[in-house]
Design a protein around this motif. Structure first.
Motif, PDB file in Angstrom:
ATOM      1  N   CYS A 114       0.861  -1.188   0.000  1.00 26.64           N
ATOM      2  CA  CYS A 114       0.000   0.000   0.000  1.00 26.64           C
ATOM      3  C   CYS A 114       0.892   1.232   0.000  1.00 26.64           C
ATOM      4  N   LEU A 115       0.458   2.264  -0.723  1.00 27.45           N
ATOM      5  CA  LEU A 115       1.168   3.534  -0.778  1.00 27.45           C
ATOM      6  C   LEU A 115       0.158   4.633  -0.474  1.00 27.45           C
ATOM      7  N   THR A 116       0.414   5.421   0.578  1.00 34.71           N
ATOM      8  CA  THR A 116      -0.566   6.423   0.995  1.00 34.71           C
ATOM      9  C   THR A 116       0.044   7.804   1.183  1.00 34.71           C
ATOM     10  N   ASP A 117      -0.737   8.814   0.825  1.00 35.97           N
ATOM     11  CA  ASP A 117      -0.352  10.186   1.139  1.00 35.97           C
ATOM     12  C   ASP A 117      -0.647  10.417   2.623  1.00 35.97           C
ATOM     13  N   LEU A 118       0.040  11.400   3.219  1.00 41.42           N
ATOM     14  CA  LEU A 118      -0.190  11.680   4.637  1.00 41.42           C
ATOM     15  C   LEU A 118      -1.282  12.718   4.849  1.00 41.42           C
ATOM     16  N   ASN A 119      -1.420  13.632   3.907  1.00 42.77           N
ATOM     17  CA  ASN A 119      -2.440  14.687   4.033  1.00 42.77           C
ATOM     18  C   ASN A 119      -3.668  14.309   3.220  1.00 42.77           C
ATOM     19  N   MET A 120      -4.665  13.755   3.914  1.00 42.23           N
ATOM     20  CA  MET A 120      -5.896  13.322   3.254  1.00 42.23           C
ATOM     21  C   MET A 120      -7.064  14.192   3.701  1.00 42.23           C
ATOM     22  N   PRO A 121      -8.128  14.303   2.873  1.00 44.28           N
ATOM     23  CA  PRO A 121      -9.273  15.171   3.206  1.00 44.28           C
ATOM     24  C   PRO A 121      -9.963  14.782   4.512  1.00 44.28           C
ATOM     25  N   ASP A 122      -9.945  13.483   4.856  1.00 45.34           N
ATOM     26  CA  ASP A 122     -10.691  13.045   6.034  1.00 45.34           C
ATOM     27  C   ASP A 122      -9.782  12.560   7.156  1.00 45.34           C
ATOM     28  N   GLY A 123      -8.521  13.007   7.158  1.00 42.95           N
ATOM     29  CA  GLY A 123      -7.646  12.628   8.260  1.00 42.95           C
ATOM     30  C   GLY A 123      -6.182  12.562   7.863  1.00 42.95           C
ATOM     31  N   ASN A 124      -5.389  12.037   8.780  1.00 43.63           N
ATOM     32  CA  ASN A 124      -3.949  11.926   8.578  1.00 43.63           C
ATOM     33  C   ASN A 124      -3.598  10.511   8.143  1.00 43.63           C
ATOM     34  N   GLY A 125      -2.744  10.403   7.123  1.00 42.69           N
ATOM     35  CA  GLY A 125      -2.350   9.097   6.620  1.00 42.69           C
ATOM     36  C   GLY A 125      -1.667   8.224   7.650  1.00 42.69           C
ATOM     37  N   LEU A 126      -1.137   8.836   8.719  1.00 43.28           N
ATOM     38  CA  LEU A 126      -0.526   8.053   9.784  1.00 43.28           C
ATOM     39  C   LEU A 126      -1.535   7.107  10.433  1.00 43.28           C
ATOM     40  N   GLU A 127      -2.799   7.509  10.429  1.00 45.15           N
ATOM     41  CA  GLU A 127      -3.840   6.641  10.984  1.00 45.15           C
ATOM     42  C   GLU A 127      -3.918   5.337  10.191  1.00 45.15           C
ATOM     43  N   LEU A 128      -3.797   5.448   8.862  1.00 40.86           N
ATOM     44  CA  LEU A 128      -3.839   4.259   8.024  1.00 40.86           C
ATOM     45  C   LEU A 128      -2.580   3.412   8.238  1.00 40.86           C
ATOM     46  N   VAL A 129      -1.439   4.073   8.399  1.00 41.91           N
ATOM     47  CA  VAL A 129      -0.197   3.355   8.664  1.00 41.91           C
ATOM     48  C   VAL A 129      -0.336   2.509   9.933  1.00 41.91           C
ATOM     49  N   GLU A 130      -0.856   3.116  10.980  1.00 45.74           N
ATOM     50  CA  GLU A 130      -1.020   2.410  12.254  1.00 45.74           C
ATOM     51  C   GLU A 130      -2.019   1.263  12.128  1.00 45.74           C
ATOM     52  N   LEU A 131      -3.112   1.496  11.367  1.00 43.40           N
ATOM     53  CA  LEU A 131      -4.121   0.452  11.170  1.00 43.40           C
ATOM     54  C   LEU A 131      -3.531  -0.744  10.429  1.00 43.40           C
ATOM     55  N   VAL A 132      -2.823  -0.476   9.331  1.00 47.78           N
ATOM     56  CA  VAL A 132      -2.253  -1.556   8.520  1.00 47.78           C
ATOM     57  C   VAL A 132      -1.190  -2.306   9.302  1.00 47.78           C
ATOM     58  N   THR A 133      -0.351  -1.579  10.029  1.00 47.08           N
ATOM     59  CA  THR A 133       0.709  -2.216  10.818  1.00 47.08           C
ATOM     60  C   THR A 133       0.116  -3.135  11.877  1.00 47.08           C
ATOM     61  N   ARG A 134      -1.005  -2.716  12.459  1.00 45.94           N
ATOM     62  CA  ARG A 134      -1.632  -3.484  13.537  1.00 45.94           C
ATOM     63  C   ARG A 134      -2.472  -4.646  13.019  1.00 45.94           C
ATOM     64  N   CYS A 135      -3.264  -4.398  11.989  1.00 49.43           N
ATOM     65  CA  CYS A 135      -4.253  -5.388  11.542  1.00 49.43           C
ATOM     66  C   CYS A 135      -3.828  -6.189  10.310  1.00 49.43           C
ATOM     67  N   TYR A 136      -2.927  -5.641   9.515  1.00 54.16           N
ATOM     68  CA  TYR A 136      -2.485  -6.324   8.296  1.00 54.16           C
ATOM     69  C   TYR A 136      -0.952  -6.317   8.232  1.00 54.16           C
ATOM     70  N   PRO A 137      -0.283  -6.947   9.200  1.00 53.57           N
ATOM     71  CA  PRO A 137       1.174  -6.839   9.333  1.00 53.57           C
ATOM     72  C   PRO A 137       1.963  -7.378   8.152  1.00 53.57           C
ATOM     73  N   ASN A 138       1.340  -8.229   7.318  1.00 53.40           N
ATOM     74  CA  ASN A 138       2.060  -8.765   6.164  1.00 53.40           C
ATOM     75  C   ASN A 138       1.966  -7.870   4.938  1.00 53.40           C
ATOM     76  N   THR A 139       1.293  -6.731   5.078  1.00 51.83           N
ATOM     77  CA  THR A 139       1.184  -5.776   3.965  1.00 51.83           C
ATOM     78  C   THR A 139       2.068  -4.575   4.244  1.00 51.83           C
ATOM     79  N   PRO A 140       3.190  -4.429   3.552  1.00 47.14           N
ATOM     80  CA  PRO A 140       4.044  -3.250   3.754  1.00 47.14           C
ATOM     81  C   PRO A 140       3.348  -1.995   3.249  1.00 47.14           C
ATOM     82  N   ILE A 141       3.406  -0.938   4.048  1.00 50.52           N
ATOM     83  CA  ILE A 141       2.782   0.321   3.656  1.00 50.52           C
ATOM     84  C   ILE A 141       3.839   1.421   3.637  1.00 50.52           C
TER      85      ILE A 141
END
Length: 470
Positions: A53-80
């Motif tokens: 996954c590749l994500t921008d950090l400045n999103m209209p509905d929040g900070n991309g860091l939230e997605l980083v933390e979610l993926v790291t916690r719930c989908y650890p085999n998916t590098p983001i």
């Protein structure tokens, strides 16, 4: 049977950028989904299994860091990985600390983007730390709790490109762990370049790290590749990073930020791609407060922290390591394998080992060198502890003196081979003579030569003698 096509999720609210990235990845044979919001990205993750996954950090509905933390916690085999504005290194470091695999700066460099995705898709899959034949179990010898925890942490460490900072007392195995991180990572086919910042003279540091062009300074007779460029595609290990001069800290920081290096005398930047691993036995936080180490470089290096325990806190690991070194040394010297007596085992368990694993190795090496029996006794180990330095020899040397002399040149004559080659030959002869006199014990050889163990090791590698010693 055809290979499964990789699937990558792109998260960014800029449609043109997403289209550009989608086209770039399509040329790599990668299928993509696009999400223009974090909410949409979260939904996609519930419906599909992504390879990256590749994500921008400045999103209209929040900070991309939230997605980083979610993926790291719930989908650890998916590098983001994250997209950052150019120069926003503090944000990139925050993303790495949150669990991001890597980052790429805007505007997007297609070459950097391609390299990043290739690394992400080639990450090692999850492994079982209990497998006996894996490198982490062969090189990280021990069953103590800190070592078991380190083995468990390696799975997360090797699935990231984030900088690693290793702390621990001198001799605790920092370079061993650095090499292990490299071997277990997707960079293991690339070079592992280890540099001891305390062993290179300050005046040579820049040319050694950055390289130079022919004619850039007096004595630069030909182009020379720097050690940073030599690490391209692999890992760069900077041991004793606290010894790096302040002016070089600035230059290193720029290399880490721009992923480019400029050799001395050159007007062109060269792209470099490496993972930085650094280590020190000193307290960098204290050095930053004293103004002896740059704070911005400290934060850039101090993303993943690995703390190595001193040997005296590892209990029975001492005996496991001793047995390993005995086997290793006896194999190297083609000797029958020796063992430790019960009393010798108890003796080792009672030692403080200020020099840690390195001291234990040297102790075993010296004990074996002077023991003719099949079992090492307490006396053999005691005789191997910190041999006292001999007092300065008198002006008139006795016939049994062991002073090492350099081959001389008659006054008024010049070496026919040229000064540089002559000095290199003299240095090589002195090193080999010292090693021969000490039965190839590097610690004793360094003491006879009046230098540190690290300086000796650096010189041996520089002269191509390290393979002979090992």
């Amino acid at each position: 049977m055809t290979e499964k096509q990789a699937l990558v999720l792109l998260v960014d609210d800029e449609e043109d950028l997403c289209t550009l990235m989608q086209m770039t990845l399509a040329r790599m044979g990668i299928k993509t989904h696009i999400a223009h919001s974090l909410q949409r990205a979260r939904y996609f993750f519930t419906q599909y299994q992504y390879d990256a996954c590749l994500t921008d950090l400045n999103m209209p509905d929040g900070n991309g860091l939230e997605l980083v933390e979610l993926v790291t916690r719930c989908y650890p085999n998916t590098p983001i990985a994250v997209l950052t504005a150019y120069g926003s290194m503090d944000i990139a470091v925050s993303a790495l600390k949150a669990g991001a695999f890597d980052f790429v700066s805007k505007p997007i460099n297609q070459k950097h983007l391609t390299q990043l995705l290739q690394k992400a898709l080639n990450l090692p899959k999850s492994w079982c730390p209990a497998a006996e034949d894996r490198p982490e179990n062969r090189l990280l010898i021990g069953r103590s709790e800190p070592i078991q925890q380190l083995r468990a942490d390696l799975n997360k460490i090797v699935r990231s490109q984030a900088p690693v900072f290793i702390t621990g007392e001198s001799g605790s195995g920092k370079e061993v762990v650095a090499r292990l991180i490299h071997q277990l990572s997707n960079r293991n086919q690339g070079p592992f370049i280890a540099i001891n910042c305390g062993a290179i003279p300050a005046e040579l540091m820049e040319s050694e790290l950055f390289g130079y062009k022919k004619g850039s300074f007096s004595g630069a007779a030909q182009d020379k590749q720097g050690l940073i460029q030599a690490a391209n595609g692999g890992s760069l290990f900077l041991d004793e990073i606290a010894e790096l001069p302040l002016n070089m800290q600035v230059k290193l920081l720029r290399v880490l930020q721009d992923k480019q290096v400029r050799p001395l005398g050159s007007d062109q930047e060269i792209d470099v791609d490496f993972r930085i691993i650094s280590a020190s036995h000193q307290n960098l936080t204290s050095l930053v407060q004293q103004g002896k180490f740059r704070q911005d470089l400290f934060f850039r290096l101090h993303v993943i922290d690995v703390v190595l325990p001193p040997l005296r806190e590892r209990g029975q690991d001492i005996l496991l390591l001793a047995d390993h070194f005995i086997q290793q040394v006896c194999d190297e010297w083609d000797l029958p394998v020796k063992s430790l007596s019960k009393a010798a085992q108890q003796f080792l368990l009672q030692q403080h080992f200020p020099g840690n694993v390195r001291e234990l190795r040297n102790m075993v090496e010296r004990a074996i060198a002077f023991c003719d029996e099949t079992e090492l006794q307490v006396e053999d180990l005691q005789n191997s502890i910190s041999p006292p330095l001999q007092p300065a020899a008198p002006q008139q040397e006795s016939a049994s003196a062991t002073t090492i002399h350099a081959p001389g040149v008659l006054y008024g004559q010049l070496p026919a081979e040229g000064l540089e080659h002559y000095l290199e030959r003299i240095e090589k002869e002195l090193l080999l003579k010292a090693l021969d006199m000490t039965h190839w014990n590097r610690t004793l050889a360094a003491k006879k030569l009046g230098m540190s163990f690290r300086s000796l090791r650096y010189r041996l590698k520089k002269l191509g003698l390290d393979s002979e010693v090992e």
